[in-house]
Design a protein around this motif. Structure first.
Motif, PDB file in Angstrom:
ATOM      1  N   LEU A 224      12.089  21.676 -23.051  1.00  0.00           N
ATOM      2  CA  LEU A 224      11.911  23.088 -23.377  1.00  0.00           C
ATOM      3  C   LEU A 224      11.402  23.260 -24.798  1.00  0.00           C
ATOM      4  O   LEU A 224      10.672  24.193 -25.100  1.00  0.00           O
ATOM      5  CB  LEU A 224      13.247  23.824 -23.207  1.00  0.00           C
ATOM      6  CG  LEU A 224      13.204  25.347 -23.339  1.00  0.00           C
ATOM      7  CD1 LEU A 224      12.347  25.944 -22.239  1.00  0.00           C
ATOM      8  CD2 LEU A 224      14.602  25.929 -23.261  1.00  0.00           C
TER       9      LEU A 224
ATOM     10  N   SER B 207       9.729  21.729 -28.627  1.00  0.00           N
ATOM     11  CA  SER B 207       8.755  20.781 -29.155  1.00  0.00           C
ATOM     12  C   SER B 207       9.480  19.518 -29.618  1.00  0.00           C
ATOM     13  O   SER B 207      10.691  19.515 -29.805  1.00  0.00           O
ATOM     14  CB  SER B 207       7.997  21.413 -30.330  1.00  0.00           C
ATOM     15  OG  SER B 207       8.901  21.826 -31.335  1.00  0.00           O
TER      16      SER B 207
ATOM     17  N   THR C 129       5.854  35.232 -21.278  1.00  0.00           N
ATOM     18  CA  THR C 129       6.437  34.051 -21.923  1.00  0.00           C
ATOM     19  C   THR C 129       7.730  33.578 -21.260  1.00  0.00           C
ATOM     20  O   THR C 129       8.084  32.406 -21.357  1.00  0.00           O
ATOM     21  CB  THR C 129       6.756  34.333 -23.405  1.00  0.00           C
ATOM     22  OG1 THR C 129       7.773  35.345 -23.489  1.00  0.00           O
ATOM     23  CG2 THR C 129       5.507  34.800 -24.146  1.00  0.00           C
TER      24      THR C 129
ATOM     25  N   MET D 233       6.940  32.386 -15.295  1.00  0.00           N
ATOM     26  CA  MET D 233       7.320  31.675 -16.509  1.00  0.00           C
ATOM     27  C   MET D 233       8.815  31.339 -16.489  1.00  0.00           C
ATOM     28  O   MET D 233       9.626  32.101 -15.958  1.00  0.00           O
ATOM     29  CB  MET D 233       7.004  32.520 -17.742  1.00  0.00           C
ATOM     30  CG  MET D 233       5.548  32.929 -17.867  1.00  0.00           C
ATOM     31  SD  MET D 233       4.412  31.516 -17.977  1.00  0.00           S
ATOM     32  CE  MET D 233       4.877  30.828 -19.570  1.00  0.00           C
ATOM     33  N   LYS D 234       9.144  30.217 -17.073  1.00  0.00           N
ATOM     34  CA  LYS D 234      10.552  29.795 -17.155  1.00  0.00           C
ATOM     35  C   LYS D 234      11.308  30.730 -18.100  1.00  0.00           C
ATOM     36  O   LYS D 234      10.935  30.876 -19.267  1.00  0.00           O
ATOM     37  CB  LYS D 234      10.632  28.366 -17.674  1.00  0.00           C
ATOM     38  CG  LYS D 234      12.042  27.798 -17.778  1.00  0.00           C
ATOM     39  CD  LYS D 234      11.976  26.427 -18.438  1.00  0.00           C
ATOM     40  CE  LYS D 234      13.361  25.816 -18.602  1.00  0.00           C
ATOM     41  NZ  LYS D 234      13.909  25.319 -17.343  1.00  0.00           N
TER      42      LYS D 234
ATOM     43  N   THR E  37      10.988  27.477 -28.985  1.00  0.00           N
ATOM     44  CA  THR E  37      10.828  27.296 -27.554  1.00  0.00           C
ATOM     45  C   THR E  37       9.360  27.421 -27.178  1.00  0.00           C
ATOM     46  O   THR E  37       8.671  28.336 -27.631  1.00  0.00           O
ATOM     47  CB  THR E  37      11.636  28.352 -26.779  1.00  0.00           C
ATOM     48  OG1 THR E  37      13.010  28.181 -27.071  1.00  0.00           O
ATOM     49  CG2 THR E  37      11.424  28.227 -25.286  1.00  0.00           C
ATOM     50  N   GLU E  38       8.906  26.522 -26.364  1.00  0.00           N
ATOM     51  CA  GLU E  38       7.529  26.571 -25.879  1.00  0.00           C
ATOM     52  C   GLU E  38       7.519  27.212 -24.497  1.00  0.00           C
ATOM     53  O   GLU E  38       8.107  26.665 -23.559  1.00  0.00           O
ATOM     54  CB  GLU E  38       6.939  25.164 -25.801  1.00  0.00           C
ATOM     55  CG  GLU E  38       6.813  24.494 -27.157  1.00  0.00           C
ATOM     56  CD  GLU E  38       6.268  23.076 -27.040  1.00  0.00           C
ATOM     57  OE1 GLU E  38       6.206  22.558 -25.902  1.00  0.00           O
ATOM     58  OE2 GLU E  38       5.927  22.496 -28.081  1.00  0.00           O
TER      59      GLU E  38
ATOM     60  N   LYS F 176       6.874  28.030 -20.797  1.00  0.00           N
ATOM     61  CA  LYS F 176       6.528  27.029 -19.793  1.00  0.00           C
ATOM     62  C   LYS F 176       6.282  27.688 -18.448  1.00  0.00           C
ATOM     63  O   LYS F 176       7.103  28.465 -17.956  1.00  0.00           O
ATOM     64  CB  LYS F 176       7.667  26.010 -19.682  1.00  0.00           C
ATOM     65  CG  LYS F 176       7.427  24.909 -18.658  1.00  0.00           C
ATOM     66  CD  LYS F 176       8.612  23.954 -18.606  1.00  0.00           C
ATOM     67  CE  LYS F 176       8.398  22.855 -17.568  1.00  0.00           C
ATOM     68  NZ  LYS F 176       9.567  21.947 -17.488  1.00  0.00           N
ATOM     69  N   GLU F 177       5.156  27.356 -17.838  1.00  0.00           N
ATOM     70  CA  GLU F 177       4.858  27.844 -16.496  1.00  0.00           C
ATOM     71  C   GLU F 177       5.706  27.090 -15.474  1.00  0.00           C
ATOM     72  O   GLU F 177       5.797  25.866 -15.516  1.00  0.00           O
ATOM     73  CB  GLU F 177       3.376  27.643 -16.169  1.00  0.00           C
ATOM     74  CG  GLU F 177       2.436  28.525 -16.976  1.00  0.00           C
ATOM     75  CD  GLU F 177       0.994  28.407 -16.507  1.00  0.00           C
ATOM     76  OE1 GLU F 177       0.765  27.787 -15.444  1.00  0.00           O
ATOM     77  OE2 GLU F 177       0.097  28.918 -17.200  1.00  0.00           O
ATOM     78  N   MET F 178       6.324  27.845 -14.557  1.00  0.00           N
ATOM     79  CA  MET F 178       7.127  27.227 -13.507  1.00  0.00           C
ATOM     80  C   MET F 178       6.373  27.128 -12.188  1.00  0.00           C
ATOM     81  O   MET F 178       6.530  26.160 -11.440  1.00  0.00           O
ATOM     82  CB  MET F 178       8.412  28.027 -13.291  1.00  0.00           C
ATOM     83  CG  MET F 178       9.386  27.984 -14.429  1.00  0.00           C
ATOM     84  SD  MET F 178      10.868  28.936 -14.041  1.00  0.00           S
ATOM     85  CE  MET F 178      11.533  28.006 -12.674  1.00  0.00           C
TER      86      MET F 178
END
Length: 572
Positions: free
Chosen positions: A212, A214, A262, A440-441, A457-458, A460-462
């Protein structure tokens, strides 16, 4: 001589009488004390043990622990959500106490004790084999100063580090609290639990934030956490939820608002809530559960946009595809009717959403087919957890259509019955419509900070269950629901609001079928064509109003209006 003997005998008799009298008095006092101790420790032992749970552990200083912060868009700064604070407490050495009742009476001159608390303290003071007896936690600085000046023999003031939650009950289900596991302090529920290692400092030499976050490495020391939760928005939503539950005489309510682009959670609220500062006074432990992620429900009609989007993306229907609504559909010996028990004639798929027609979504599901419908629901992630960074996320349940091939099961699933989802799962999946078809997560931690180093937090596509074209068309249809349909009370002048109401029956806990209880919900996003937030409001067992169009839609509109102004989003 006889007279002298008589006098000596009299004195001896008097002395023996005095000895016996003193012995009797001592015996009476001893019996009284033993009786008191027996009452406190045996007869009422279980009662006082339960009362003292979480309070009778010898106080030690809290190890360093990271702070937690809210966002605060209104003030353009962070708002402290959790921190350590040094607070005074009173304790005694029972071996040094000569008059327990008198000591307690002196303290009662400026400190208030409940009657049941008083009994616990006395039982501790009577325990002369112990060198430590906790009397009172969290006293004021003024009380601490008074006790120090009185110099009561055997009574002392000491300071301990405690966990302070300045906002009280605000976002309590997101935060959790610092509790005890045995004699060890540890985070329980919420972020305090899921980020325990980061807040307290990982027991290994280093820990690496991967997945989740970096690839940043932090040394073995407590780190601060900055949440995505916005304090101002959270405060307003919680207040509105409390009002809603009161107005509808409902059992509970949940609301989530997130950035669909996001996955950042702006608001996550439940009612009833609790105060993490006084979590040990909460009698119903189920209140600690975060209903947004730890409970499932059958969503009912708020699920219909997913069915229609699946059928449209699969090429089975378009927004203008028509069918003839006869008011009911018969399958497998069951008859399914529209919520208004009316037949509406020729209807488009847009009108199906506007009027929330059960027969219409069944038509769309049948056009898509069982295999295609099942695959799309799996693509929407409805049989999976969102993996949000909070503990205890509940399992979603699609077994009704995964493990059977019955027409009736697929028909009821098309309008959100017979499948169970968490509010978080439903909102994340609906947000695909708001975000060009991409889910998105969801997450609640924005940043972890350790000194000058930090990890963000980056997003992230789920999943990508539908195309951007399908998402755009569904958005227009959901705007029409608010402009022309059952969601009209969610409208906000000057803005396009996309939404869908849901009124679902609750399965009967004592048998098959459904009870008379209902769940009202509303899902939506705004501004519809450039969404800054997507939200869900859910109310359990409301009374007095039959449909979510009247109970929940107006509240969603009020909160959407607030958020649009709060984030200074100009009218369209």
């Amino acid at each position: 001589m006889d007279e002298k003997r008589k006098k000596t005998g009299f004195l001896r008799s008097l002395s023996q009488w005095r000895t016996k009298a003193l012995f009797i008095v001592f015996l009476i006092i001893s019996v009284a004390m033993l009786n008191r101790l027996y009452f406190l420790q045996i007869v009422r032992g279980d009662y006082y043990s339960a009362l003292a749970l979480g309070q009778n552990i010898k106080v030690e200083n809290l190890p360093p622990r990271g702070n937690i912060y809210f966002q605060d868009k209104a003030g353009e700064s962070r708002f402290l959500a959790a921190a350590n604070k040094e607070v005074p407490f009173i304790y005694a050495n029972p071996a040094e106490i000569e008059d327990e009742e008198n000591v307690l009476s002196i303290l009662e001159g400026f400190i208030e004790f409940e009657e049941k608390e008083r009994g616990v303290i006395l039982s501790r003071l009577f325990n002369k084999s112990s060198s430590y007896a906790l009397i009172k936690k969290n006293i004021t600085e003024e009380q601490a100063k008074t006790i120090t000046e009185l110099k009561i023999k055997g009574v002392y003031v000491k300071y301990e580090s405690t966990r302070l939650y300045p906002a009280g009950q605000i976002a309590s289900h997101v935060l959790g609290f610092l509790g005890f596991e045995g004699d060890k302090r540890t985070g329980q529920y919420g972020v305090e639990e899921s980020y325990e290692a980061i807040l307290s400092g990982n027991p290994t030499n280093k820990f690496s934030l991967t997945g989740l976050f970096s690839d940043s490495v932090f040394e073995n020391s407590p780190s601060d956490i900055e949440l995505t939760i916005d304090y101002g928005a959270q405060f307003v939503v919680e207040k509105k939820l409390a009002e809603l539950v009161s107005k509808l005489s409902a059992d509970s309510a949940t609301a989530i608002f997130m950035d669909p682009k996001t996955g950042a959670i702006i608001v996550m609220a439940n009612y009833p809530e609790f105060d993490p500062n006084t979590y040990n006074k909460t009698e119903d432990l189920s209140i600690f559960n975060n209903l947004a992620v730890q409970s499932v429900f059958e969503p009912g009609s708020s699920f219909k946009p997913i069915t229609i989007s699946a059928a449209m993306d699969g090429g089975a229907v378009t927004s203008q595809t028509t069918y003839e609504d006869t008011g009911s559909v018969s399958l497998s010996g069951y008859t399914i009717r529209n919520s208004d028990n009316q037949a509406h004639g020729i209807q488009t798929m847009t009108q199906v959403l506007e009027k929330s027609l059960n027969t219409g979504v069944i038509f769309a599901q049948q056009e898509l087919g069982k295999k295609g419908f099942r695959e799309y629901l799996e693509n929407f992630g409805l049989d999976e957890k969102t993996q949000i960074d909070l503990p205890g996320e509940a399992e979603n349940n699609m077994d009704n259509i995964k493990n059977t091939n019955r027409d009736i099961n697929f028909a009821t699933a098309s309008f959100g019955q017979g499948i169970s989802l968490t509010p978080m799962r439903l909102l994340a999946s609906i947000s695909a419509i708001a975000n060009n078809g991409v889910i998105m997560k969801p997450y609640v931690v924005k940043r972890i900070t350790n000194g000058v180093r930090y990890a963000d937090t980056e997003p992230k596509e789920m999943a990508n269950p539908i195309s951007s074209m399908t998402a755009s068309r569904l958005t227009t249809m959901m705007v029409s629901v608010v402009d022309n349909g059952f969601g009209s009370k969610a409208a906000v002048p000057g803005y396009s609001i996309a939404g869908k109401t849901g009124t679902a029956q609750v399965p009967d806990k004592e048998g098959s079928g459904y009870s008379s209880d209902t769940i009202h919900s509303f899902v939506g996003f705004a501004p519809a064509y450039n969404p800054q937030f997507a939200g869900i409001i859910k109310v359990d067992n409301p009374r007095g109003i039959n449909f979510a169009a009247d109970s929940i839609a107006p509240v969603f509109g009020e909160l959407a209006s607030f958020l649009l102004q709060y984030y200074k989003i100009p009218p369209q």
